[in-house]
Design an enzyme around this catalytic site. Structure first.
Site, short mmCIF file in Angstrom:
data_model
loop_
_atom_site.label_atom_id
_atom_site.label_comp_id
_atom_site.label_asym_id
_atom_site.label_seq_id
_atom_site.Cartn_x
_atom_site.Cartn_y
_atom_site.Cartn_z
CE LYS A 143 -41.37 -15.59 10.31
NZ LYS A 143 -41.54 -14.73 9.15
CD GLU B 289 -32.75 -15.23 7.78
OE1 GLU B 289 -33.60 -15.53 8.64
OE2 GLU B 289 -32.48 -14.06 7.49
CE LYS C 48 -38.21 -7.07 1.47
NZ LYS C 48 -37.25 -8.04 0.97
CD GLU D 271 -40.83 -12.10 16.25
OE1 GLU D 271 -41.47 -11.72 15.22
OE2 GLU D 271 -40.26 -13.20 16.29
N GLY E 238 -33.98 -8.58 3.55
CA GLY E 238 -33.90 -8.11 4.95
C GLY E 238 -32.48 -8.06 5.47
NE ARG E 239 -30.12 -13.90 4.16
CZ ARG E 239 -31.31 -14.31 3.76
NH1 ARG E 239 -32.39 -13.89 4.39
NH2 ARG E 239 -31.43 -15.13 2.73
CG HIS F 3 -9.13 -14.92 28.34
ND1 HIS F 3 -8.11 -15.16 29.22
CD2 HIS F 3 -8.67 -13.97 27.48
CE1 HIS F 3 -7.08 -14.37 28.94
NE2 HIS F 3 -7.40 -13.64 27.87
#
Ligand code: G6Q
Length: 543
Positions: free
Chosen positions: A509, A349, A203, A209, A263-264, A381
């Site tokens: 960050k 978030e 965005k 990254e 973003g999310r 499990h």
């Protein structure tokens, strides 16, 4: 959520109700299951296995009204700037608005632009899939590599895995998110540059990254095919045309979205291009339509019959009155294996906040719970032991399709039996007397029975929601994801927080940017003694 009349009423309800068990509630009312279930467009939501009665529910709806929930829902859908710390509208719902009605932000209808980008996504994904758009050497692009992180990764990744059954088997989808060089290396080892399309999804187009991974991939491609090949092998999904051009991607190869898409909340936007490429644009559009159906339900249905509202209020009831700050999501569907990690970002978030909209620190109530999960039966499990016999209950959402996309033999019937059994076991439990009787029937001695009966008993009274979808399709996936988005929104409204910012990711960050030159020996480390000695230790090993 200051101590208002609504909160006080709920505290009284809690004191009255806290010792009532789920078994009591079902014993008292044989219609409970049907009374507390909602059917909507192929989705059946059974919320009867939760710890409430009519009075509790009424008090929860009152709390929602006290927070003007209906008005706040309207404010979101109509483009008001409800993300106040970033002064932004929150309009992921506009991305799936097929009603033909305008959606206004600052006096401008955003729908024509949304439709323009969707049309561009359709043409491009059709062209790549049918081979009209090819790589620089004329080869078909069969490897699609999405480079993005957080909101620019988790949604498309989850959806591409969820919709595998609908995907073109000739197309291989890859996702590179982590800055860890391994993420890039392992993908590049598997693919050939002339058959690969890289999608740089960011965005802001400033995320370290993503830009680092994209640079590595770009260099790899240019080394093999030359600079001129970039236009056939790189596209960008972003709001930042300037940075895209600076990076060296032609802005004609850019698919835009806008700052009213968080973003999310962005898999419905251009960020969904990798989904459209994998499953075809029609399926992508069906996913948007499923989400739109849930939007309509959420916006138009009275609170008392509104699925995301009920989910949210039950969550608030456990979080703030029972003080249970954990929450599990367990899809019984292999294709939905990554839904919990997607929801982890969406929920945590959005609602992991401790500052209120009125700019006051929250000190007297809890906001978002920690969310975890995984696919059943696998997780039976692993962590289900804690769900059944841990010292605190964990409210759980179970999701199951009635019909499998791979009906073969008895698999799906066993899967169905398991999800129903888990929900029943969590609720009913097993008394110590029942455990003892079972041991006795199995021929155990009284000494052995004494030793084991407590370990073999289950408290029960552990709540769950059950979501039964007819079948997993792009449409039902869209509905499910939108349902969770709206649940998260409702909880944010009641907790009086901004569910659409994420300032909490910034400090780490900032510090990483400071530590990087220190690790590289370009600056001297000045930190607390633990951080400094760790830097020194790692430097020493790396030398
Ligand atoms: C989501 C967050 C965050 C974001 C990533 C990637 O709501 O904002 O997860 O999506 O940090 O950001 P870019 O898309 O700008 O690279």
């Amino acid at each position: 959520m200051a101590v208002s009349a609504g909160v006080e009423r709920l505290m009284n309800e809690y004191n009255r109700f806290k010792n009532v068990t789920l078994n009591d509630l079902f014993d008292k009312d044989e219609n409970r299951a049907l009374k507390y279930a909602i059917e909507f467009d192929g989705l059946y939501y059974d919320y009867s296995k939760n710890r409430f009665d009519d009075n509790v529910l009424q008090a929860l709806f009152e709390l929602a009204k006290e927070h003007h929930l209906k008005e706040r829902i309207e404010a979101m859908f109509s483009g008001e700037k409800i993300n106040i710390t970033e002064n932004r509208a929150v309009l992921h719902t506009a991305l799936r608005n097929f009603s033909g009605k305008p959606v206004m932000v600052d006096g401008v209808d955003v729908m024509p632009e949304i439709r323009r980008v969707l049309a561009k996504m359709k043409t491009f994904s059709d062209d790549v899939r049918d081979g009209t758009f090819r790589g620089a050497t004329g080869k078909k692009l069969k490897n699609i590599v999405n480079i993005g992180i957080g909101g620019s990764d988790l949604g498309p990744f989850m959806a591409v895995q969820a919709l595998q059954k609908y995907a073109d088997k000739e197309i291989n989808s890859y996702f590179i998110s982590n800055i860890d060089g391994t993420a890039c290396a392992e993908v590049l080892n598997k693919i050939k540059p002339e058959e690969t399309l890289f999608i740089v999804a960011s965005k802001t187009f400033t995320t370290i990254e993503t830009l680092t991974n994209a640079k590595t991939c770009r260099a790899w491609l240019v080394e093999a095919l030359g600079e001129s090949a970039v236009k056939n092998h790189f596209v960008a999904l972003s709001t930042n045309a300037k940075a895209v051009a600076e990076f060296g991607i032609d802005v004609n190869n850019m698919f835009e979205f806008w700052d009213f898409v968080g973003g999310r909340y962005s898999m419905w936007s251009a960020i969904g291009l990798s989904i459209a490429l994998a499953v075809g644009f029609e399926n992508f559009e069906d996913m948007l339509k499923g989400a739109e159906a849930m939007d309509k339900h959420f916006r138009e249905t009275e609170l008392e019959k509104n699925i995301p509202v009920i989910m949210a209020l039950i969550g608030i009831w456990y979080n703030d009155y029972y003080n249970i700050h954990r929450y599990g999501v367990i899809p019984y569907d292999q294709y939905l294996k990554f839904l919990p990690s997607y929801l982890q970002q969406l929920d945590m978030e959005s609602n992991g906040k401790s500052v209120r909209l009125d700019n006051k620190k929250i000190t007297d109530y809890a906001t978002g719970p920690a969310l975890f999960g995984g696919a059943g039966t696998d997780v039976q499990h692993s962590f289900f032991q804690l769900l059944h016999q841990g010292t605190e209950p964990v409210p759980v959402d179970f999701i199951i399709p009635a019909i499998s996309l791979n009906e073969s033999g008895v698999h799906h019937e066993i899967l169905l039996a398991n999800v129903l059994a888990q929900a029943e076991a969590l609720m009913k439990g097993k008394t110590v007397e029942e455990a003892a009787a079972e041991l006795r029937a199995a021929g155990k001695s009284e000494v052995e029975i004494e030793k084991l009966k407590l370990n073999k008993s289950f408290d029960g009274n552990r709540p769950s929601n059950m979501f039964v979808i007819d079948k997993l399709t792009p449409y039902t996936l869209g509905m499910l994801v939108a349902m969770y988005e709206h649940k998260v929104f409702v909880q944010g409204v009641i907790w009086e927080i901004d569910s659409f910012d994420q300032w909490g990711v910034e400090l780490g960050k900032q510090l990483a940017l400071k530590i990087l030159p220190e690790l590289q020996g370009k600056a001297e480390a000045k930190h607390d003694s633990s951080t400094s000695s760790l830097i020194a230790r790692i430097k020493k090993v790396r030398e």
